[in-house]
Design a protein around this motif. Sequence first.
Motif, PDB file in Angstrom:
ATOM      1  N   PHE A  71       0.850  -1.185   0.000  1.00 37.99           N
ATOM      2  CA  PHE A  71       0.000   0.000   0.000  1.00 37.99           C
ATOM      3  C   PHE A  71       0.888   1.238   0.000  1.00 37.99           C
ATOM      4  CE2 PHE A  71      -2.107   3.442   2.322  1.00 37.99           C
ATOM      5  CZ  PHE A  71      -3.329   3.525   1.669  1.00 37.99           C
ATOM      6  N   ALA A  72       0.701   2.091  -0.994  1.00 40.48           N
ATOM      7  CA  ALA A  72       1.411   3.371  -1.058  1.00 40.48           C
ATOM      8  C   ALA A  72       0.383   4.443  -1.374  1.00 40.48           C
ATOM      9  CB  ALA A  72       2.498   3.330  -2.133  1.00 40.48           C
ATOM     10  N   HIS A  73       0.496   5.561  -0.706  1.00 38.07           N
ATOM     11  CA  HIS A  73      -0.476   6.624  -0.973  1.00 38.07           C
ATOM     12  C   HIS A  73       0.257   7.961  -1.067  1.00 38.07           C
ATOM     13  CE1 HIS A  73      -0.903   8.638   3.086  1.00 38.07           C
ATOM     14  NE2 HIS A  73      -0.106   7.644   3.368  1.00 38.07           N
ATOM     15  N   ASP A  74      -0.321   8.850  -1.839  1.00 42.04           N
ATOM     16  CA  ASP A  74       0.224  10.198  -1.978  1.00 42.04           C
ATOM     17  C   ASP A  74      -0.351  11.080  -0.876  1.00 42.04           C
ATOM     18  OD1 ASP A  74       1.534   9.350  -4.243  1.00 42.04           O
ATOM     19  OD2 ASP A  74       0.020  10.145  -5.618  1.00 42.04           O
ATOM     20  N   ALA A  95      -1.265  10.037  11.509  1.00 49.25           N
ATOM     21  CA  ALA A  95      -2.701   9.841  11.700  1.00 49.25           C
ATOM     22  C   ALA A  95      -3.429   9.768  10.363  1.00 49.25           C
ATOM     23  CB  ALA A  95      -3.269  10.974  12.561  1.00 49.25           C
ATOM     24  N   GLU A  96      -3.010  10.575   9.392  1.00 52.48           N
ATOM     25  CA  GLU A  96      -3.642  10.536   8.073  1.00 52.48           C
ATOM     26  C   GLU A  96      -3.371   9.205   7.375  1.00 52.48           C
ATOM     27  OE1 GLU A  96      -2.415  13.927   5.831  1.00 52.48           O
ATOM     28  OE2 GLU A  96      -3.522  15.352   7.078  1.00 52.48           O
ATOM     29  N   GLN A  97      -2.153   8.684   7.526  1.00 54.15           N
ATOM     30  CA  GLN A  97      -1.852   7.376   6.926  1.00 54.15           C
ATOM     31  C   GLN A  97      -2.701   6.296   7.586  1.00 54.15           C
ATOM     32  OE1 GLN A  97       2.213   5.627   5.695  1.00 54.15           O
ATOM     33  NE2 GLN A  97       1.936   4.886   7.783  1.00 54.15           N
ATOM     34  N   ARG A  98      -2.852   6.384   8.887  1.00 51.75           N
ATOM     35  CA  ARG A  98      -3.682   5.406   9.610  1.00 51.75           C
ATOM     36  C   ARG A  98      -5.113   5.424   9.087  1.00 51.75           C
ATOM     37  NH1 ARG A  98      -5.575   5.550  15.819  1.00 51.75           N
ATOM     38  NH2 ARG A  98      -5.445   3.314  16.317  1.00 51.75           N
ATOM     39  N   ALA A  99      -5.657   6.634   8.873  1.00 53.05           N
ATOM     40  CA  ALA A  99      -7.017   6.745   8.353  1.00 53.05           C
ATOM     41  C   ALA A  99      -7.109   6.192   6.935  1.00 53.05           C
ATOM     42  CB  ALA A  99      -7.450   8.211   8.382  1.00 53.05           C
ATOM     43  N   ARG A 102      -7.249   2.404   7.056  1.00 53.38           N
ATOM     44  CA  ARG A 102      -8.568   1.932   7.487  1.00 53.38           C
ATOM     45  C   ARG A 102      -9.595   2.100   6.372  1.00 53.38           C
ATOM     46  NH1 ARG A 102      -9.197   3.771  13.874  1.00 53.38           N
ATOM     47  NH2 ARG A 102      -7.550   2.392  14.658  1.00 53.38           N
ATOM     48  N   ALA A 103      -9.497   3.212   5.652  1.00 55.25           N
ATOM     49  CA  ALA A 103     -10.427   3.432   4.536  1.00 55.25           C
ATOM     50  C   ALA A 103     -10.241   2.396   3.440  1.00 55.25           C
ATOM     51  CB  ALA A 103     -10.228   4.840   3.969  1.00 55.25           C
ATOM     52  N   ALA A 104      -9.007   1.906   3.294  1.00 50.95           N
ATOM     53  CA  ALA A 104      -8.726   0.877   2.286  1.00 50.95           C
ATOM     54  C   ALA A 104      -9.063  -0.521   2.781  1.00 50.95           C
ATOM     55  CB  ALA A 104      -7.246   0.940   1.892  1.00 50.95           C
ATOM     56  N   GLY A 105      -9.501  -0.642   4.038  1.00 53.95           N
ATOM     57  CA  GLY A 105      -9.869  -1.941   4.583  1.00 53.95           C
ATOM     58  C   GLY A 105      -8.682  -2.817   4.932  1.00 53.95           C
ATOM     59  N   LEU A 106      -7.528  -2.210   5.140  1.00 51.18           N
ATOM     60  CA  LEU A 106      -6.317  -2.971   5.456  1.00 51.18           C
ATOM     61  C   LEU A 106      -6.084  -2.950   6.961  1.00 51.18           C
ATOM     62  CD1 LEU A 106      -4.044  -1.628   2.574  1.00 51.18           C
ATOM     63  CD2 LEU A 106      -5.342  -3.766   2.652  1.00 51.18           C
ATOM     64  N   TYR A 121       8.264  10.024   9.178  1.00 49.52           N
ATOM     65  CA  TYR A 121       6.829   9.852   9.379  1.00 49.52           C
ATOM     66  C   TYR A 121       6.496   8.423   9.817  1.00 49.52           C
ATOM     67  CZ  TYR A 121       6.358  14.318   6.887  1.00 49.52           C
ATOM     68  OH  TYR A 121       6.459  15.636   6.502  1.00 49.52           O
ATOM     69  N   GLN A 122       7.168   7.435   9.222  1.00 51.60           N
ATOM     70  CA  GLN A 122       6.918   6.049   9.622  1.00 51.60           C
ATOM     71  C   GLN A 122       7.426   5.779  11.032  1.00 51.60           C
ATOM     72  OE1 GLN A 122       4.705   5.151   7.849  1.00 51.60           O
ATOM     73  NE2 GLN A 122       5.276   3.913   6.070  1.00 51.60           N
TER      74      GLN A 122
END
Length: 378
Positions: A71-74, A95-99, A102-106, A121-122
């Motif tokens: 999973f990678a997100h911008d 916190a945004e990565q955590r959300a 969760r939104a991706a169901g992972l 950040y990690q």
Amino acid sequence: MSLHIPHPLSILALVASLSIGGCVSSPETREAGTYTLAGSGPVVVFQSGLGDDRQVWRDVLPALSAKYTVFAHDRPGTGAVPAKAGPRDPCTLAAEQRAALRAAGLKPPYVLVGHSLGGLYQYAYASLYPDEVAGFVLVDPTHPRNWAEIQRELPGTATLLKGIKSVAFGAAQAAEFDDQTTCLDRPEFKHPPGMPGRVLVAGRPRSADPEEYEVLHLALGREWAALAGVPRVEMVWDSSHYIQRERPERVIAAVQQLAPPQACGEACQAAPQVRLLGVEMGGHDTFDIAFGETRRARIESLIGPPRKTYRDDASPGGEVGIYHHKPAKAPVLVGMIPVLGDLVEAVETVQSLREWRELIVEYDAAGVVQRASLRRID
């Protein structure tokens, strides 16, 4: 763009090249700036550096997707994702990565991978939500004191970077830059996070970088062992800052060894270790180095003392020696080669004369070679 870069030419080059090629793999989903490859193994989560989007992992994601869910997100303000107002500190980004996960169901636990400022950040995520993290791989991460030390040790570079930030950074990048250490002293932060981790630190400088920055970068890099709670940092001497591009196999191997997927088989085995290195450096005869056999005295009798040495954290009492060959001016005869012989050979001759190479040798406490490699300085 990554916060790591101090030299003006390097900064401008990165500012001018924020758009990079896409990643092709299947099956995948790409929605709202996310890139998910659904595999059968642990969830591996990627964070990019300042100004970089998820495509910076294009040489790593497909290789891991067969055995992992990746999973990678911008982040807002990178890729096609619009910037957003509000704080952009490491805790907010975690916190945004955590959300987003969760939104991706992972579901956790996750293996976190972060490069440069994304590594910080990690680290924040692992420190704030340790129960959700199985492990982490930090790829040449930005040290919490990086910017403070640049301002203290390299004031000219700091002044230049402030000027470039004011005219070349987007709003999101400027906010992340300004907030890079905000929140790291929160009482809920767990230092070190307390789970398995790997830290890869780039060891190859660019010829444009000031030597003082190289020294600072390596010193701060070694401090990550205590910050992350790992036995040692792993020096990648033959790569500069973007290890995931220059040595993607090192990042892939770190993930696989940290969290082996089921039925990983040969894919998770480390590459056979080279036991003999042939060394060619301008001005010296070619010679071989046998790992576990050749001694420091033999090498230095052939090419002289190292330009610099560092303590080897992997071998108590050992050292890393860096033997330097800086190109001299080409002799006048080189200008006559196209007339005297083959043009291709002439080009190769000129390139070899101009090449700036370094030999990196890792010694144990007895002065016996454990590993060695040649690197070219760009």
